[in-house]
Motif scaffolding. Structure first.
Motif, mmCIF file in Angstrom:
data_model
loop_
_atom_site.group_PDB
_atom_site.id
_atom_site.type_symbol
_atom_site.label_atom_id
_atom_site.label_comp_id
_atom_site.label_asym_id
_atom_site.label_seq_id
_atom_site.Cartn_x
_atom_site.Cartn_y
_atom_site.Cartn_z
ATOM 1 N N ALA A 100 0.959 -1.581 -0.190
ATOM 2 C CA ALA A 100 0.056 -0.010 -0.604
ATOM 3 C C ALA A 100 0.372 1.677 0.013
ATOM 4 O O ALA A 100 0.786 1.948 -0.758
ATOM 5 C CB ALA A 100 -0.694 0.145 1.494
ATOM 6 N N LEU A 101 2.086 1.360 0.860
ATOM 7 C CA LEU A 101 3.093 2.194 0.632
ATOM 8 C C LEU A 101 3.701 2.328 -0.297
ATOM 9 O O LEU A 101 3.789 3.552 -0.889
ATOM 10 C CB LEU A 101 3.777 2.495 1.818
ATOM 11 C CG LEU A 101 3.206 2.168 3.441
ATOM 12 C CD1 LEU A 101 4.507 1.986 4.827
ATOM 13 C CD2 LEU A 101 2.584 3.475 3.922
ATOM 14 N N ASP A 102 3.453 1.523 -1.018
ATOM 15 C CA ASP A 102 4.588 1.995 -1.873
ATOM 16 C C ASP A 102 3.666 2.636 -3.349
ATOM 17 O O ASP A 102 3.819 3.741 -4.642
ATOM 18 C CB ASP A 102 4.920 0.463 -2.477
ATOM 19 C CG ASP A 102 5.991 -0.150 -2.083
ATOM 20 O OD1 ASP A 102 6.981 0.577 -1.693
ATOM 21 O OD2 ASP A 102 6.505 -1.535 -1.782
ATOM 22 N N ALA A 103 2.324 2.369 -3.627
ATOM 23 C CA ALA A 103 1.484 2.204 -4.542
ATOM 24 C C ALA A 103 0.720 4.353 -3.837
ATOM 25 O O ALA A 103 0.992 5.247 -4.995
ATOM 26 C CB ALA A 103 0.607 2.137 -3.708
ATOM 27 N N VAL A 104 0.938 4.591 -3.020
ATOM 28 C CA VAL A 104 0.826 5.822 -2.340
ATOM 29 C C VAL A 104 1.279 6.766 -1.189
ATOM 30 O O VAL A 104 0.515 7.926 -1.276
ATOM 31 C CB VAL A 104 -1.087 5.496 -1.565
ATOM 32 C CG1 VAL A 104 -1.557 4.962 -2.132
ATOM 33 C CG2 VAL A 104 -0.839 4.952 -0.354
ATOM 34 N N GLY A 105 2.148 5.532 -1.395
ATOM 35 C CA GLY A 105 3.536 6.987 -0.194
ATOM 36 C C GLY A 105 3.182 7.042 1.269
ATOM 37 O O GLY A 105 2.236 6.354 1.690
ATOM 38 N N ASN A 106 4.320 7.802 1.982
ATOM 39 C CA ASN A 106 4.281 7.079 3.285
ATOM 40 C C ASN A 106 3.210 7.627 4.474
ATOM 41 O O ASN A 106 3.188 7.410 5.182
ATOM 42 C CB ASN A 106 5.879 7.089 3.756
ATOM 43 C CG ASN A 106 6.130 6.096 5.331
ATOM 44 O OD1 ASN A 106 6.068 5.178 5.393
ATOM 45 N ND2 ASN A 106 6.175 7.335 5.643
ATOM 46 N N ASP A 107 3.133 8.784 4.011
ATOM 47 C CA ASP A 107 2.385 10.008 5.202
ATOM 48 C C ASP A 107 1.463 9.420 4.959
ATOM 49 O O ASP A 107 -0.187 10.454 4.386
ATOM 50 C CB ASP A 107 2.685 11.044 4.268
ATOM 51 C CG ASP A 107 1.833 12.206 5.041
ATOM 52 O OD1 ASP A 107 2.185 11.978 6.340
ATOM 53 O OD2 ASP A 107 2.059 13.657 5.358
ATOM 54 N N VAL A 108 0.411 7.984 5.204
ATOM 55 C CA VAL A 108 -0.483 8.134 5.231
ATOM 56 C C VAL A 108 -1.234 6.904 6.485
ATOM 57 O O VAL A 108 -0.104 6.247 6.352
ATOM 58 C CB VAL A 108 -1.405 7.360 3.919
ATOM 59 C CG1 VAL A 108 -0.973 7.969 2.238
ATOM 60 C CG2 VAL A 108 -0.469 6.364 3.534
#
Length: 211
Positions: A136-144
């Motif tokens: 998930a983080l690879d797809a939308v970024g870490n600040d989530v």
């Protein structure tokens, strides 16, 4: 053509719960194939520490224990979405605690082996949870956080969002409008953010009890 969606959830997050119920209801009117995938806020926020005992059945650490059990049950053939729904109803709409008693009850209600409850305190499941979360983080970024929805169409790389964060279950018509807009935005590579300040406090979970 069916839209394939990965929905990342943490059982402890009330906003994620409301968004998940919106998506389940939208699925009644749209051709959507949902895969329910774990996202541990306890891992994301580095809350596990030296153990998972002091959670009182509430919060991110309690949710993490439930994610371990769901992962073990899914490996044994159970439906992760159905289990998330069962835990979510008890926790978010009935003010229950995600403790050992609820875990045992949910496993029994779904005709699953009671020994799967042992996974709650089995840290060997954390590598699997971390791998799922990293996708998930690879797809939308870490600040989530959660909810996260990834869309996959025609074999393309998943595109998605952190969100939508909704503070109440929309009407059926509004919910479909929201879905249709998000689905159209998802494949646009230049799009990355929409935001407005949400009201203080948690979401209104009215209407999510039976979805």
């Amino acid at each position: 053509m069916s839209t394939t969606v990965d929905f990342y959830y943490d059982p402890s997050c009330p906003f994620c719960w409301v968004t998940s119920r919106w998506l389940v209801r939208v699925q009644e009117d749209r051709d959507i194939d949902i895969t329910w995938r774990p996202f541990s806020l306890a891992i994301k926020n580095d809350e596990l520490g030296n153990g998972t005992a002091n959670h009182n059945g509430r919060g991110h650490v309690a949710g993490h224990r439930v994610l371990r059990v769901i992962a073990a049950a899914e490996k044994a053939g159970a439906d992760a979405g159905a289990l998330y729904t069962a835990f979510g109803r008890a926790y978010h709409t009935q003010d229950g605690a995600m403790d050992d008693s609820l875990i045992a009850t949910v496993l029994k209600d779904h005709n699953l082996d009671a020994s799967l409850a042992d996974a709650a305190d089995d840290a060997s499941w954390d590598a699997h949870l971390e791998t799922e979360q990293q996708a998930a983080l690879d797809a939308v970024g870490n600040d989530v956080g959660v909810p996260i929805i990834l869309f996959t169409k025609n074999g393309a790389e998943p595109q998605g969002y952190f969100g939508p964060v909704i503070n109440a279950l929309p009407s059926r018509e509004e919910g479909l409008d929201l879905w249709d807009g998000l689905e159209k935005l998802a494949p646009v590579p230049s799009f990355y953010e929409l935001k407005r300040t949400r009201p203080k406090g948690g979401p209104n979970k009215t209407g999510t009890e039976s979805i």
